[in-house]
Design a protein around this motif. Structure first.
Motif, PDB file in Angstrom:
ATOM      1  N   SER A 144     -44.132 -34.366  24.926  1.00  0.00           N
ATOM      2  CA  SER A 144     -43.976 -33.684  24.068  1.00  0.00           C
ATOM      3  C   SER A 144     -42.878 -33.449  23.018  1.00  0.00           C
ATOM      4  O   SER A 144     -41.892 -33.063  22.743  1.00  0.00           O
ATOM      5  CB  SER A 144     -43.697 -32.117  25.431  1.00  0.00           C
ATOM      6  OG  SER A 144     -42.230 -33.081  26.073  1.00  0.00           O
ATOM      7  N   SER A 147     -39.398 -31.553  21.627  1.00  0.00           N
ATOM      8  CA  SER A 147     -39.617 -30.039  21.666  1.00  0.00           C
ATOM      9  C   SER A 147     -39.460 -29.139  23.013  1.00  0.00           C
ATOM     10  O   SER A 147     -39.325 -29.998  24.265  1.00  0.00           O
ATOM     11  CB  SER A 147     -41.059 -29.678  21.996  1.00  0.00           C
ATOM     12  OG  SER A 147     -41.905 -29.820  20.572  1.00  0.00           O
ATOM     13  N   LEU A 158     -45.524 -32.270  32.595  1.00  0.00           N
ATOM     14  CA  LEU A 158     -46.466 -31.866  31.514  1.00  0.00           C
ATOM     15  C   LEU A 158     -48.352 -33.129  32.496  1.00  0.00           C
ATOM     16  O   LEU A 158     -48.307 -33.915  32.245  1.00  0.00           O
ATOM     17  CB  LEU A 158     -46.580 -32.078  30.028  1.00  0.00           C
ATOM     18  CG  LEU A 158     -45.220 -31.378  29.260  1.00  0.00           C
ATOM     19  CD1 LEU A 158     -45.065 -32.739  28.159  1.00  0.00           C
ATOM     20  CD2 LEU A 158     -46.129 -30.645  29.015  1.00  0.00           C
ATOM     21  N   SER A 185     -46.291 -31.655  21.918  1.00  0.00           N
ATOM     22  CA  SER A 185     -45.094 -31.098  21.348  1.00  0.00           C
ATOM     23  C   SER A 185     -45.241 -30.005  20.131  1.00  0.00           C
ATOM     24  O   SER A 185     -44.601 -28.884  20.394  1.00  0.00           O
ATOM     25  CB  SER A 185     -43.886 -32.113  20.115  1.00  0.00           C
ATOM     26  OG  SER A 185     -45.974 -32.754  18.999  1.00  0.00           O
ATOM     27  N   VAL A 188     -46.268 -26.621  22.523  1.00  0.00           N
ATOM     28  CA  VAL A 188     -44.812 -26.238  23.633  1.00  0.00           C
ATOM     29  C   VAL A 188     -43.388 -25.998  23.077  1.00  0.00           C
ATOM     30  O   VAL A 188     -43.031 -25.189  24.315  1.00  0.00           O
ATOM     31  CB  VAL A 188     -45.480 -27.306  24.594  1.00  0.00           C
ATOM     32  CG1 VAL A 188     -46.374 -27.316  25.176  1.00  0.00           C
ATOM     33  CG2 VAL A 188     -44.350 -28.484  24.143  1.00  0.00           C
ATOM     34  N   ALA A 232     -48.876 -27.473  30.484  1.00  0.00           N
ATOM     35  CA  ALA A 232     -47.419 -27.369  30.838  1.00  0.00           C
ATOM     36  C   ALA A 232     -46.366 -26.837  31.496  1.00  0.00           C
ATOM     37  O   ALA A 232     -47.236 -25.248  31.472  1.00  0.00           O
ATOM     38  CB  ALA A 232     -46.722 -26.935  29.583  1.00  0.00           C
TER      39      ALA A 232
END
Length: 434
Positions: A144, A147, A158, A185, A188, A232
């Motif tokens: 991610s 983020s 994840l 990224s 989320v 997520a």
């Protein structure tokens, strides 16, 4: 009348012939026969099943990225054509032999409205290589980036679905693959609840950590057409978690443990609802195993660095960006001694030039005090005085000795020092001091 029609027949025939010739000349001048070349970059290889049944795959020679097709015809017709009107195919079944390297496949080009004999291709053959077809399985790594979830939340996990993928392709190309990853990224960032990202695209990296080119990717086949779903899962964040650390063993004879300190003193975690509830029942304190630090026979401070993340209970994790390093220090002093924190604001600074200013880098200095009779019960920190004086004050950062005066019957076990920063007085400060 009949006589007039048959008069001068040779002349009339010649006139007709001349008229036809003139018409042909006019037509050819106005719409002549021309030849035009077109670049075709997407030669289609057909009948690949011919070699697939042999456990092989076709890879095109990288040096032959395009062919040129020449079309002959009337200028008006040819000028209306574009490369998209032309289809070029290479039929594997028409290859003279598949036992050579490279394999040469004849190229046939077609164009609606143009006779085959008016179409020429250069080069006439497509150069390809046959390689063994292999299948290999790879775990899918989900990232991610930088983020972050919404405030007060943390991305706990994840999870890719499927968690691994089978890749089929030429042996040399599949052998170059180092990993398969999915970057979510942008999907989320700022989420406030559990989220599933559908049809996320996979990225393939080679042993040099370079992303495979689109040309290389075209030779690979993936489960689920290269798409993957990512879930997520979020956990709530709780801050100001304290650490309770201990030790095992006993110090050397004549010495005692003064205190146990940790750096950091508190930290933040993210956790499942059940784990956070259990943590609350423990007073938001993580209790560490005393076996982490052994002070047996020690007469000096014992410091040990451990990995805090590995010691957290199931269902808890450090928040992103937190250091996993935890320092545990067991302060060991002679019996009848104790460590006191003396405020730097109470240290008297002497002989500081008017054009300089000084600041302490810390709020307290550490004083290790021992009572001569071994009894510290009557010691009062307010009876202590401290001062700082330098012979040559100059700009810079220093660690300097502090002169400490203790009441009678007490002594310092170690010299006290403090970190300071000396700088020039600014003009504004100079004006305000006048």
């Amino acid at each position: 009348m009949k006589k007039n029609l048959t008069k001068n027949i040779p002349l009339k025939i010649m006139s007709v012939i001349v008229g036809i010739l003139v018409w042909l000349i006019v037509v050819n001048v106005d719409n002549p026969i021309v030849t035009k070349g077109f670049v075709i970059t997407d030669v289609q290889i057909i009948n690949e099943a011919y070699v697939d049944q042999l456990g092989q795959m076709v890879m095109q020679d990288d040096r032959e990225n395009s062919v040129r097709v020449y079309i002959t015809g009337e200028r008006k017709t040819v000028n209306r054509l574009t490369s998209s009107d032309i289809k070029a195919v290479a039929d594997l079944q028409q290859a003279e032999s598949i036992d050579t390297d490279p394999v040469m496949i004849p190229i046939v080009a077609t164009c609606q409205g143009i006779l085959p004999e008016n179409i020429k291709v250069s080069p006439q053959n497509l150069s390809v290589h046959l390689e063994k077809k292999v299948t290999k399985e790879f775990a899918i790594n989900v990232s991610s980036g930088d983020s972050k979830a919404a405030q007060g939340m943390e991305i706990a996990s994840l999870t890719a679905n499927p968690e691994k993928v089978r890749v089929t392709g030429p042996e040399s190309l599949v052998g170059k693959i180092d990993g398969v990853s999915v970057d979510v990224s942008s999907k989320v960032d700022g989420i406030a609840q559990d989220t599933t990202i559908t049809d996320a695209e996979m990225t393939i990296t080679d042993k040099n950590q370079d992303t495979l080119s689109s040309n290389s990717m075209s030779y690979l086949k993936f489960d689920n057409n290269g798409k993957v779903n990512v879930t997520a899962k979020l956990w709530k964040v709780r801050s100001d978690i304290r650490i309770s650390a201990g030790y095992t063993g006993e110090p050397a004879e004549g010495y005692t443990v003064d205190s146990v300190t940790t750096v950091p003193e508190t930290f933040s975690v993210a956790g499942s609802e059940e784990a956070l509830n259990n943590l609350k029942l423990q007073g938001n304190t993580i209790y560490l195993d005393n076996e982490n630090v052994d002070i047996s026979g020690k007469s000096n401070d014992v410091e040990k660095k451990i990995n805090l993340a590995e010691l957290l209970p199931e269902g808890l994790k450090l928040t992103s960006g937190s250091s996993e390093d935890l320092w545990i220090t067991v302060n060991i002093l002679p019996e009848g001694s104790k460590i006191y924190s003396f405020p730097t604001e109470d240290i008297k600074v002497k002989n500081l030039p008017d054009d300089l200013q000084m600041a302490f880098e810390v709020a307290d200095v550490e004083l290790k005090v021992q009572a001569e009779d071994g009894d510290l019960s009557k010691f009062n920190l307010k009876s202590v005085s401290a001062s700082l004086s330098m012979d040559d004050w100059e700009e810079g950062s220093y660690e300097v000795p502090i002169k400490v005066n203790l009441p009678d019957g007490y002594k310092l076990l170690e010299k006290a020092t403090a970190e300071i920063k000396v700088s020039k007085v600014s003009n504004a400060d100079a004006e305000n001091s006048q």
